[in-house]
Design an enzyme around this catalytic site. Sequence first.
Site, PDB file in Angstrom:
ATOM      1  N   LYS A 151       0.829  -1.204   0.000  1.00  0.00           N
ATOM      2  CA  LYS A 151       0.000   0.000   0.000  1.00  0.00           C
ATOM      3  C   LYS A 151       0.861   1.250   0.000  1.00  0.00           C
ATOM      4  CE  LYS A 151      -4.149  -1.905   2.237  1.00  0.00           C
ATOM      5  NZ  LYS A 151      -4.977  -1.893   3.452  1.00  0.00           N
ATOM      6  N   LYS A 189      -8.328 -11.934  -8.939  1.00  0.00           N
ATOM      7  CA  LYS A 189      -9.386 -11.933  -7.936  1.00  0.00           C
ATOM      8  C   LYS A 189     -10.379 -10.791  -8.169  1.00  0.00           C
ATOM      9  CE  LYS A 189      -9.557 -11.644  -2.916  1.00  0.00           C
ATOM     10  NZ  LYS A 189      -8.798 -11.465  -1.684  1.00  0.00           N
ATOM     11  N   LYS A 240     -13.265  -4.461  -6.133  1.00  0.00           N
ATOM     12  CA  LYS A 240     -14.147  -3.318  -6.372  1.00  0.00           C
ATOM     13  C   LYS A 240     -13.543  -2.326  -7.366  1.00  0.00           C
ATOM     14  CE  LYS A 240     -12.598  -0.532  -2.411  1.00  0.00           C
ATOM     15  NZ  LYS A 240     -11.644  -1.431  -1.746  1.00  0.00           N
TER      16      LYS A 240
END
Length: 329
Positions: free
Chosen positions: A109, A192, A195
């Site tokens: 991240k 995968k 969103k």
Amino acid sequence: MLSGIQPTADSFHIGNLLGAVQYWPRLQDTHDAFYCVVDLHAITVPTEPKDLHHRTLVSFAQLIASGIDPERSAVFVQSHVHEHAELMWVLSCLTGFGEAGRMTQFKDKAQKAGAESTNVGLFTYPVLMAADIILYGANAVPVGEDQRQHLELSRDLVQRFNARFGETLVLPEPYIMRGTAKINDLQDPTSKMSKSSPTGVVNLLDPLKTIEKRIKSAVTDSETEIRFDPVGKPGVSNLLTIIHGFTGRPMDEIVASFEGRMYGDLKKEAAAAVLAYAEPFQARVHELLADRAELERLMAMGAAKAQAVASATLDAVYEAVGFVRRSGR
Ligand code: TRP
């Protein structure tokens, strides 16, 4: 048992449901269960206040619509129980700087955000997650593979705390759910479902027509045979997994039923399976959101149940580290 979900989207998608949330209601039969909407975690990524607000309510409503019984279990919003942030502080003082820096999710991240916009909250995210788990003495924590390292940190912190301050905290274990289905992106069935892929995702709260359209435009392949082969036929296998996940029918039986049939039929059945779930799910979510007083009553009930346990743990922690108890309490 405790698990948490971040309120970072306007709807759960079918990957969230089949990969995790679908199994949570069942755990109520065997465990003393806590389900937490982790809004404190959600602000580690800059979020519009009105989006966070809406997503927190919608996430809470979706947990209940998925079958979690708010009378039997504790369903609550993390920021309603201030003990989470407080325990996190104590645990932060037991976490090594290097130890936190080695968390792979933090490294990913941070790299994506860039050094300038990486905040300290992202760095201490796993310590807050440890606090979530430890406050409830959870020994079973149902999480996916991507959370294993975070759970390992929680275990290390419990062991360190107990070694230093005396046996106080319960050692958590990962609870790997058997049979959870990994759902992939409809447009790129080798990755995968997420969103962030607008046409590859199926949101449970999308208009039913949109859900149908998304599934009918799923990528398959240029052959015609319908068989379960995730490596050779990822698109077809993903659709079969969706049918299996929503209907609970055995995979062999599903595959056999498609012998000699076409991809169009497969998509039609996959869409029907999702819609059969989504329709009553949406009705329940909208019913809850429309009755704000009832939603608030349920949130308050969950927070009270959670806090009764959390405050006892925090008291024990404060006493163990040597804080002087405030008198009159
Ligand atoms: N980090 C988890 C995720 O992104 C969410 C989470 C926060 C969680 N606290 C938790 C999961 C405690 C399990 C237990 O999926």
